[in-house]
Each structure stands twice: as structure tokens, then as C-alpha cells.
Motif scaffolding. Sequence first.
Motif, short mmCIF file in Angstrom:
data_model
loop_
_atom_site.label_atom_id
_atom_site.label_comp_id
_atom_site.label_asym_id
_atom_site.label_seq_id
_atom_site.Cartn_x
_atom_site.Cartn_y
_atom_site.Cartn_z
N LEU A 1 -8.16 6.17 -9.17
CA LEU A 1 -9.54 6.68 -9.00
C LEU A 1 -9.91 6.73 -7.52
N LYS A 2 -9.51 5.71 -6.78
CA LYS A 2 -9.82 5.62 -5.35
C LYS A 2 -9.22 6.80 -4.58
N ASN A 3 -8.07 7.29 -5.06
CA ASN A 3 -7.35 8.38 -4.36
C ASN A 3 -7.32 9.67 -5.17
N LEU A 4 -8.29 9.78 -6.08
CA LEU A 4 -8.30 10.94 -6.99
C LEU A 4 -8.49 12.26 -6.25
N ALA A 5 -9.18 12.21 -5.13
CA ALA A 5 -9.45 13.45 -4.37
C ALA A 5 -8.15 14.14 -3.97
N TYR A 6 -7.13 13.34 -3.61
CA TYR A 6 -5.86 13.93 -3.22
C TYR A 6 -5.20 14.65 -4.40
N ILE A 7 -5.25 14.03 -5.58
CA ILE A 7 -4.62 14.62 -6.76
C ILE A 7 -5.33 15.92 -7.12
N LYS A 8 -6.66 15.89 -7.12
CA LYS A 8 -7.43 17.09 -7.51
C LYS A 8 -7.19 18.23 -6.51
N LYS A 9 -7.18 17.90 -5.22
CA LYS A 9 -7.02 18.92 -4.19
C LYS A 9 -5.62 19.53 -4.22
N LEU A 10 -4.59 18.67 -4.25
CA LEU A 10 -3.22 19.14 -4.12
C LEU A 10 -2.63 19.67 -5.42
N CYS A 11 -3.30 19.39 -6.55
CA CYS A 11 -2.81 19.91 -7.84
C CYS A 11 -3.76 20.97 -8.42
N ASN A 12 -4.81 21.26 -7.67
CA ASN A 12 -5.83 22.22 -8.12
C ASN A 12 -6.35 21.84 -9.53
N ALA A 13 -6.75 20.57 -9.64
CA ALA A 13 -7.28 20.07 -10.93
C ALA A 13 -8.80 20.02 -10.85
N GLU A 14 -9.45 20.60 -11.84
CA GLU A 14 -10.92 20.60 -11.83
C GLU A 14 -11.49 19.35 -12.50
N LEU B 1 -6.61 17.42 -16.42
CA LEU B 1 -5.59 16.39 -16.54
C LEU B 1 -6.10 15.22 -17.38
N TYR B 2 -5.20 14.67 -18.21
CA TYR B 2 -5.47 13.41 -18.91
C TYR B 2 -4.52 12.37 -18.34
N MET B 3 -5.04 11.18 -18.04
CA MET B 3 -4.19 10.15 -17.44
C MET B 3 -4.21 8.86 -18.24
N ILE B 4 -3.01 8.31 -18.45
CA ILE B 4 -2.84 6.96 -18.98
C ILE B 4 -2.20 6.17 -17.86
N ALA B 5 -2.86 5.17 -17.31
CA ALA B 5 -2.33 4.50 -16.12
C ALA B 5 -2.66 3.02 -16.10
N LYS C 1 0.84 -1.21 0.00
CA LYS C 1 0.00 0.00 0.00
C LYS C 1 0.87 1.26 0.00
N GLU C 2 1.98 1.20 0.75
CA GLU C 2 2.91 2.34 0.78
C GLU C 2 3.46 2.61 -0.62
N ASN C 3 3.88 1.54 -1.31
CA ASN C 3 4.42 1.70 -2.66
C ASN C 3 3.37 2.20 -3.64
N ASP C 4 2.14 1.66 -3.51
CA ASP C 4 1.05 2.11 -4.39
C ASP C 4 0.75 3.58 -4.15
N PHE C 5 0.72 3.97 -2.87
CA PHE C 5 0.40 5.36 -2.58
C PHE C 5 1.54 6.28 -3.00
N GLN C 6 2.73 5.74 -3.05
CA GLN C 6 3.87 6.53 -3.55
C GLN C 6 3.62 6.96 -4.99
N ASN C 7 2.91 6.10 -5.76
CA ASN C 7 2.56 6.47 -7.13
C ASN C 7 1.68 7.71 -7.16
N ILE C 8 0.71 7.78 -6.23
CA ILE C 8 -0.17 8.96 -6.13
C ILE C 8 0.66 10.20 -5.84
N MET C 9 1.61 10.05 -4.93
CA MET C 9 2.45 11.20 -4.57
C MET C 9 3.37 11.59 -5.73
N ASP C 10 3.86 10.59 -6.47
CA ASP C 10 4.69 10.90 -7.64
C ASP C 10 3.90 11.68 -8.68
#
Length: 878
Positions: A764-777, A753-757, A722-731
Motif C-alpha cells: 500500500l505504501k508503494n502502490l503509486a509505483y504499481i499503478k503508474k508503471l502497470c497502468n492500473a486504475e 488488480l486484485y491482490m492477495i499479499a 528495504k532493498e529486498n522488500d522493494f524487490q517485491n514491488i518490482m516483481d
Amino acid sequence: MDKVFNPKAYENKLYQMWLNKGYFTAHVDKTKTPFTIVMPPPNITGQLHMGHALNNTIQDVIIRFKRMQGFETLWLPGTDHASIATELKVAEQLKKEGIDKQDISREDFLKRAWQWKEQYGNRINEQLKKLGSSCDWSREAFTMDENLSRAVKDSFVKYYNGGLIYRGKRIINWCTSCRTALSDAEVEYTETPSYLWHIRYPLSDGSGFVTVATTRPETMLGDTAVAVNPNDLRYADLVGKTLVLPLTGRDIVIVADDYVEKDFGSGAVKITPAHDPNDFEVGLRHSLEVIKVIGDDGIMNENAGAYAGQDRFTCRKNLIAELSAQGFLVKTEPYTHNVGECYRCHTVVEPLISKQWFLKMKPLTGPAIKYVKNKKIEYIPIKYEKTYLNWMYNLKDWCISRQLIWGHRIPAYYCGECGHMAVEYAAPTKCAACGSAKISQDEDVLDTWFSSALWPFSTLGYPEKTEDLDYFYPTSVLVTAYDIIPFWVARMIFSGLHFMKDVPFSEVLIHGIVRDSEGKKMSKSLGNGIDPLELIDLYGADALRFSLSTGIAPGSDTRFMSEKIENARNFMNKVWNASRFVILNSENQSIPKMYTFRLNDADKWILTKLNKTIRAVTKSLTKYDIGLASAKLYEFVWDDFCDWYIELCKPALYSENAEKRGECLSVLNYTLVNILKLLHPFTPFITEEIYGAIADKNVKASESIMISEWPEPVKKFTAVKKENDFQNIMDIIKGIRNIRAEMNVLPSKKIKLYMIAKNERYILKNLAYIKKLCNAEEVVFIADKTAVTEKTAAAVFDFGEVLIPLGELLDVNSEIERLEREAEKVEKEIVRGNGMLSNTKYTEKAPKDLVDREREKLESNLELKKRLIERIEYLKGN
């Protein structure tokens, strides 16, 4: 909590609280394992300097860590009477009053010395309290306390009765300024440019001459022979003949002795038994007369003839001139050699014949060498074992008497009638030989290091069999600088083995010295010393302690730079502000206990990181690697907790969902308390102050952090995948933020943002963090980059890509250059990884998990390189 970090507001208050609660006081508790450190006793003449600050910070880090681990910890403080240094201070004070030390009685001088000690002697201990030292002040010792003086007398008498102490005439190191003998360890050698004078000594029968060379021509006035090697054919016919000593007319004999190296110089050596240790031994072998020509004050005496009354160096100058005038001086050549100086006043030491007290070393060094070689005592780092052994193998008998007033007076008593001498624990009232009551005690005192050598057991009650001595001895670890291994460490080892029949400590942790920013040793003469108390006043004790703890390694010197303490102060600010954020958000909230709710991925990430940090810090502190432990802590607290996890928590903290908010606060408080515990040995004040402000009783089990339990990793909170997976979100977040910064996109501007993953579901499960911390609408998932027709910048990862439409803000050429720079970095990592994995020594000997991680990293970098090249080619094609 106050809004602003202000250590002056609480440091003194907290230290007094710790004292009042008795947290520093050790108790004999047979249900617990003792852990003991005896503080290297600072001189009563001393004031806190950076060396003391480093030494005591290291000791306090260790003792606080062990206290929290549940050991019965004793850190025993005290001070040393410092014979020479204190006597000089008192003499200076008397001089200012127009009184010469020689003009007052011994009793009056001692009275003044004790007054000086009462006035200034505890100054350094009060300064150590400012640093936060958690010593057991109830056991504070002084080397001239009644019980320690008793130990000194007892050990002297036992040594003497065991045939290990003797009194005799020997060549000793003499300081003409301090007017006392010095041991070999108290002489500091410096390379000094001088001259080698070649002097012609004529044969008494007028048949020729012998040439000798010397760096100390003034001593020739005490020559009683010239020595040659018995195998030197050049002088075979001259052995037994006499020479005329120039300027004196006195005949001296030519002797044959193996001490002389026939291939060095002329092969002939002048012999001055009264002023050179080797010459003294030659003199004993050949029954030569001993003529002392230099007095204890450095002035030539009556045996120096026409040069009597001259200072030794003035005599040297005048004597050379006369030798030259009379044709005895053959030549003068420049010569650089080591010159011994008094470690206290730096006067050039004079080897003199003198009647002194000595302690035999050979019977004592044998066991002391054996125990270290057998690892009953371990040096950290191991290289200092060699320093110790080299010293012990070459140790001469220790001159333990000093011609001073302040110190432990030698318990030897002389009869004024018959001259009988007795060494007794208590002063005799009458002579055992003739019954006379005319008894006087030896005027000399013992070398300061004699009493310091007994420190690990005399402070615990020796020679009495006390509870403290039985429970706390042997002590656990000695923490000291490398420069006093011969002075103190070696002597404690042989003293402990001799009197206690056991080692004084099982480990010796050696640290370096604090140098200035240019690597120079700090000293008054260079004007580069820094007052730790001024730094505490400016930055707080914790900032000073943390700055001294970072970037250090056992046995290595450290440089003090203002940037280090400013960085440490900034770190304290960071800890303060993060803690205040958690505490303020916890007010009036319902916070559930840990284990009672499901953790989200960000929680699992931080708790796994916390577990790793607990393991790493505990391991490093157990090995006394203070610098590595502080670095691990700094990285986790600043980067993982403050810069990431707190930011990741903000969506939940500011949401309307009280349950999620409470769960988030539970993890925040749990992590914060564990951080404070890990930091406490390094930064005791700020951690105690913050701990006291935490309201969440679920994570706070004791009234003081100082007596709380050291953190242990919690298995159920370790989720490496889980730590390694979440590291991807942080990256992803870091990659997007970097592009925004490089393209000067305003923080307030919302982006798409467009994502290829590969791992779309997890993202998707952690998308809220990306949107909040990157100011993505908006975030759109796509199969490949052909779905996007706009001009985009890309954040490329081994698991996918993020495309950021930036329209005209994007310069394609600049984007290609940016990606090529990234590709270069990745290529370097690939080369490094291949190098590691192709090295069979590494793959076969390194732990399997490290090798596996290196392989995973290489695979990840190869995939990342492939994606970067694809993206670069795509941009070049468009």
C-alpha cells in the motif's frame, strides 16, 4: 547536452583539455603512494591493431581507476626501435628508389632509418591518443633515445666485466632472408609435412654400410661423423672405423656418444657440427672438423662441391635424385615435424655455425626463478607462472648480436694492428695493448629485446640515480599478452634483479589475444584484421573500449563480434539519454543535499544497489578482473538505474510537489555522478562530457571527473531489507507487465488488480509505483481468490498473488500452460538449490552470507511452487 549521442563532437576536444590541464603528468610526491605501469612499447613500424587496443584499454582502465583512488599514477609510454622490422621497411623504401641496402654506407642507411622513424615512428602514439590513453606523454621514451642508449651501453659493459657476456662460435638460428642471427624466442615453430630420407653410408673397408635418416639431406655435405650409442652392441665393433660420405668420397669417422638414442630409428645419427646445435656439441666432445656448407644467404657454398651456388632447397631436390641414382637412398617416408621460421619474415630458419655475442643465462635465471616462486612477482592468472618457469628452466645462453645496421651497436672495439679487443662505455682513441690508433667498432647491433629488457628502469633514468627511478621503481603491474612472456617478461625480470637488485614489477597481468568472430587469429594474410580507428570513427572510442572490456577474463582470448560493439554503442546511447533526462529535469530546480531529507523506499533500493555495485566494481578492478567489473556496471546502469529507477522517479518528477521533486532529483544526480565515476575508467570521454554538464554542485566536487574521487559505499545508504522488500514491488510490476504483453493488452488500456499479499501494508505504501508503471486504475486487496468471480490471469509470487481480470481475453488453457512453464522453471531452481545445499563442500567452505542467501532463495522457491500449483489446480477445477 546535445539531444543525440555524437562522440565526434567532443572526443578530440576533451583529450586536448586533459593534456592542457596536465592531468596525465605524474609527479614525485612522497605524501602519496605511487602506482606505475610501463607500456609495452609498440614497434615504430606498427599501426594500431585490435591487440594494441585491448592491451591499452586494460592499462588505461587500471591507471584511471588508481588515479581516482588517490595514487600518484604514472603510465609511461614509448616505442621500440624494432631492429629487424624497421630495417626491412627502410630497405624496402630504398629498393623502390632503385637503391640496394648493400650499396650505401652504414651512416647513410642510419640517416634514412632516422628519417623513417621521424616520419612514421610516432604514428601509433597518435592513434593511442584517439583511444583515450591517459599516458604521461611528457615522459615518452624511445629505445634509441640518448638516455636509453646510455643504459644499454652501461648494462652491456657491466655484464661483460662481470663475465656474463662472451663472444664465440656457436650454432645459432639464422634467417637467410633478414641475414641475421635470431634468439630462440624469435623462432616460431609450425608443424610441416615433409619427408624422412634414409641414406646408406658405406664403410671405407667395403665390409658393409650404416643407414642414417635425415629431414635435411643437403646438410650431409657437411657431415664429419656418424654417431652411435656406446651401449649399442650392433655397432660396438664399428666405433673408430670410417665411412665414405656418399657423393663426396670423403672419409668420416664413427663415434660413440650418449646423445644417440639406440632405440630410435637405426640407432645411427649423421653428425653435422656446422648445421645442428646437438651435432655441434657432439663435435666438441670428439674434436670433429666443422664444415659449413650453407652460406648466410641460404646458398650452398664452395664446400658443397658440385652443388655450390644452388639454393639450399634446390640442392636438397637435386641431391636426393643423385643419391637415388647411385643406390644410396634406401627409402623415403612421409614425416611431419616442427620447422622453425623467422618470426618476422617467416623464412625457414637455418641453424648455422657463427661467431656471435652471447649472454650467459644460468647465473641470471636462478634469482629470476626464485623471486617468482617466492611470489615476489605474481602472475595473473597463476597458470602463466608455469609458462614462465618452463621457459626459464630450459633457457640456453642468449645470442644477443644481430647482423643489422639499425639498433644499438655493440660497444666492442678492435685494434687493426694487434687484434686486441676492448669492451668500453666510450670509444677508445688508441689500443690499450699496442698504442695503435687504428681502432674499429664491432659491426653488429644488439637484439632489440636487449634494450626492451631494461625498459622498466631505463625509462626512469637508469643508470643515473634519478628521483623518478627512486620513487616509481619497482613499477606496480605489467599488462601484456601471453605470447611475449619469453621474449620480454622473463628478460625484464632477470635484468631488473641484476641491475636494480629488485623486481621490475610485483604483478604480471596476462591477457589473451583478440580473435575474429570464428575464433581465428586476426592477421593481414587471412584478411580478417579490423582497424580500431575505423571502429572509433563509426562508434566512438568509448564504445570500442567498452566492447573490449566486456566478456574478457585474465589470460583468456576474446572474440571480436560486430554485435559486441553495437551493444556497447547502444549502452553509450542509454547512458547519454538517461543523463540528459536527469540534467534537463534538474534545470532551474531547487535540489537539496543528500542526507537532509527522508529517503523513500525506491531511493533506498537504488542506493543499496549502488553501494553493492561500488563494492563489486572496486573489488573486481583491484583484482584486475576488467570483464567482471564492466558486467556489474552494465547490469546496474541499464537494468536498475535506467529501466527501473528513472521510471520509478517519474511520478515525483511530474508532480506539483516541488519538495518531492527536489528530493527525487537529489538522489538521481547523486546516483548518476557515482555511475559516471564508476564508468569513467572504461568510457572516459562520455563520462567527462556528461560530468561537465551536471549543474548540481552538491554532487560535483572537482572540475574534471578524471581527478575526482573514486566512489565509496555509504553505510547509511545500505538498507538490504528495504532493498529486498522493494524487490517485491518490482516483481509485482514485472509480473503484471509480462501478463499484459502475453495477453496483448494495449499499453493505454487501464486495468483493475486484485491482490492477495502477506505484506499488504508495505505494498500500500508503494502502490503509486504499481499503478503508474502497470497502468492500473484500481487495486483491491482480498483475503483469498474466492472473492473474485471474473476470469483472471495471475502473477504468482512467494509472498502472494496478483489477479488480473481480463474477461474474454483470457484463454484458461493458455493460462494453465503459462503457469506450468513458470512452475517448471521454479522446480529447476529448487533442484539446483537443493544440490548446492546438500553439498557439504559448499556449505562448509562458502561464505556464510552466500549459504544463507541460497537457503532463503530455496525457501522462497518452495513457497512459490506451492502457490503456482494451487493456482493451476484452481484453474483446472473451474
